[in-house]
Design a protein around this motif. Structure first.
Motif, mmCIF file in Angstrom:
data_model
loop_
_atom_site.group_PDB
_atom_site.id
_atom_site.type_symbol
_atom_site.label_atom_id
_atom_site.label_comp_id
_atom_site.label_asym_id
_atom_site.label_seq_id
_atom_site.Cartn_x
_atom_site.Cartn_y
_atom_site.Cartn_z
ATOM 1 N N PRO A 1 0.820 -1.228 0.000
ATOM 2 C CA PRO A 1 0.000 0.000 0.000
ATOM 3 C C PRO A 1 0.847 1.269 0.000
ATOM 4 O O PRO A 1 0.435 2.286 -0.557
ATOM 5 N N LEU A 2 2.033 1.202 0.622
ATOM 6 C CA LEU A 2 2.907 2.378 0.577
ATOM 7 C C LEU A 2 3.365 2.663 -0.848
ATOM 8 O O LEU A 2 3.448 3.824 -1.266
ATOM 9 N N ALA A 3 3.671 1.606 -1.614
ATOM 10 C CA ALA A 3 4.077 1.799 -3.012
ATOM 11 C C ALA A 3 2.957 2.431 -3.818
ATOM 12 O O ALA A 3 3.191 3.355 -4.614
ATOM 13 N N LEU A 4 1.737 1.959 -3.643
ATOM 14 C CA LEU A 4 0.598 2.557 -4.348
ATOM 15 C C LEU A 4 0.379 3.995 -3.912
ATOM 16 O O LEU A 4 0.016 4.853 -4.727
ATOM 17 N N GLY A 5 0.597 4.266 -2.627
ATOM 18 C CA GLY A 5 0.473 5.640 -2.156
ATOM 19 C C GLY A 5 1.513 6.554 -2.763
ATOM 20 O O GLY A 5 1.205 7.702 -3.127
ATOM 21 N N PHE A 6 2.735 6.065 -2.916
ATOM 22 C CA PHE A 6 3.778 6.868 -3.556
ATOM 23 C C PHE A 6 3.437 7.150 -5.025
ATOM 24 O O PHE A 6 3.702 8.247 -5.532
ATOM 25 N N VAL A 7 2.847 6.179 -5.710
ATOM 26 C CA VAL A 7 2.444 6.402 -7.097
ATOM 27 C C VAL A 7 1.402 7.514 -7.180
ATOM 28 O O VAL A 7 1.463 8.396 -8.055
ATOM 29 N N ALA A 8 0.431 7.490 -6.251
ATOM 30 C CA ALA A 8 -0.605 8.528 -6.250
ATOM 31 C C ALA A 8 -0.020 9.902 -5.934
ATOM 32 O O ALA A 8 -0.337 10.900 -6.591
ATOM 33 N N VAL A 9 0.852 9.964 -4.915
ATOM 34 C CA VAL A 9 1.465 11.244 -4.556
ATOM 35 C C VAL A 9 2.331 11.771 -5.701
ATOM 36 O O VAL A 9 2.352 12.971 -5.990
ATOM 37 N N ARG A 10 3.010 10.860 -6.377
ATOM 38 C CA ARG A 10 3.845 11.276 -7.498
ATOM 39 C C ARG A 10 3.012 11.859 -8.632
ATOM 40 O O ARG A 10 3.397 12.853 -9.247
ATOM 41 N N CYS A 11 1.867 11.249 -8.923
ATOM 42 C CA CYS A 11 0.991 11.784 -9.971
ATOM 43 C C CYS A 11 0.537 13.196 -9.637
ATOM 44 O O CYS A 11 0.505 14.072 -10.515
ATOM 45 N N VAL A 12 0.187 13.427 -8.365
ATOM 46 C CA VAL A 12 -0.216 14.768 -7.940
ATOM 47 C C VAL A 12 0.949 15.748 -8.068
ATOM 48 O O VAL A 12 0.792 16.882 -8.548
ATOM 49 N N PHE A 13 2.139 15.319 -7.669
ATOM 50 C CA PHE A 13 3.320 16.181 -7.738
ATOM 51 C C PHE A 13 3.639 16.560 -9.187
ATOM 52 O O PHE A 13 3.870 17.732 -9.489
ATOM 53 N N GLU A 14 3.645 15.553 -10.085
ATOM 54 C CA GLU A 14 4.020 15.824 -11.476
ATOM 55 C C GLU A 14 2.963 16.648 -12.203
ATOM 56 O O GLU A 14 3.290 17.341 -13.172
#
Length: 362
Positions: free
Chosen positions: A42-55
């Motif tokens: 779940p942390l990996a999926l959370g990082f993917v979501a946060v990265r999409c928001v950041f980019e």
């Protein structure tokens, strides 16, 4: 079926005289468990979501403030046959394939090659996309470094490595260190999930995409080279490997896990030496003014590749023109020789025939 239990035999992973039951004396909150690794997903999926928001929302304004601009890219003319070949077979056709495509599309070789060059350029990522991915990694690594230093700097084993083995392996796991490792594992898990779509770039290269930031990029490269060489060639072997290989023997006798993990550290150190050699070569080229790219990375697939393709095409055109000019000169010289030979032959024949007629008349 008996292989898995044998793999976790305590003789392999624990010092002599210590069993898995002995580790259960620690409270559950103070010892790691295998099921804790499931938290990384779940942390990996959370990082993917946060990265999409950041980019999408944070990286673009940062890129504009640094002067990052996308280069103009032309669009390939619609061609179903060429598009099908490009999508399903190859992005760089061979000479025989080019000949078949020329017949199929009714185009010249130069037109087909030009279409593939423009089509490849369409797939290359834009400057802002490359900047966003490099910026994401830069901010994470910076945050991870600060968090790691904060959680370790006031611990006794950070300054005295013998403290790492005090009461080993009955050492409580602090929650700050637990979440640090879980977040790191989750981050690299997110990179695995995005490995097929990511652009291979280093964090410091985001300053290279902006206008007027060349000196900053060069300065960061020098800082990176110094930090890498000091930490990987000095601190890592003198502190980490020295601790695990020698200081640990003051507490327990060697066992299978001791050899296994130390061999892994030795392999990592060998990689450090290899990478350091490449970096030293880059530093030498940098001070000679010949540094063009990171030798550890794949080649840049950006406008430089486009310019290279154009240069190759122009060179081929110039080579073809040069060949035609040489062929024309050779043909002209041969025609001139042939003409002169014919004229001389006719003159000789004419003179001999005149001489024969005069001789007969006499």
């Amino acid at each position: 079926m008996d292989l898995l239990p044998d793999l976790w035999r305590q003789e392999y992973w624990l010092p002599p005289g210590v069993t898995w039951e002995d580790l259960e004396r620690l409270p559950d909150s103070e010892r790691p468990r295998p099921k804790d690794l499931l938290i990384a997903l779940p942390l990996a999926l959370g990082f993917v979501a946060v990265r999409c928001v950041f980019e999408r929302f944070l990286a673009p304004p940062i890129a504009r403030s640094l002067g990052v601009k996308n280069r103009f890219q032309s669009t390939a003319a619609p061609s179903p046959q060429l598009e099908s070949f490009y999508t399903h077979r190859s992005k760089q056709p061979t000479q025989s394939e080019l000949a078949n495509l020329m017949v199929l599309c009714g185009k010249t070789q130069r037109q087909v090659e030009s279409w593939f060059r423009v089509r490849r350029n369409q797939d290359r990522p834009s400057q802002t996309k490359k900047f966003a991915e490099a910026a994401w990694r830069f901010f994470f690594y910076l945050s991870a470094f600060i968090a790691g230093l904060t959680s370790l700097i006031n611990r006794p084993w950070f300054w005295d490595q013998r403290e790492c083995w005090r009461n080993y392996p009955f050492q409580p796991l602090e929650r700050a260190h637990f979440w640090y490792y879980m977040l790191e594992l989750g981050f690299y898990g997110s990179l695995l999930l995005r490995i097929s779509v990511d652009v291979k770039r280093k964090s410091a290269k985001m300053f290279n995409y902006g206008a007027g930031w060349r000196k900053t990029c060069d300065s960061l490269f020098v800082v990176f080279a110094v930090v890498f060489l000091v930490t990987r060639l000095v601190i890592f072997p003198s502190r980490i490997i020295h601790t695990t290989l020698l200081l640990s023997m003051e507490v327990f006798e060697p066992f299978a896990g001791y050899y296994f993990f130390n061999v892994l550290l030795m392999v990592l150190q060998a990689l450090h030496v290899f990478w350091a050699g490449l970096i030293i070569r880059m530093v030498c080229k940098f001070f000679k003014g010949k540094l063009e790219k990171d030798e550890r990375s794949d080649e840049e697939s950006d406008a430089e590749a486009e310019e290279e393709d154009k240069a190759k095409e122009e060179k081929m055109d110039q080579g073809g023109d040069c060949y035609w000019e040489k062929s024309k000169e050779t043909l002209n010289s041969k025609l001139s020789v042939l003409t002169n030979s014919c004229v001389l032959t006719n003159l000789t024949y004419h003179r001999s025939s005149v001489a024969n007629r005069e001789h007969k008349a006499q």
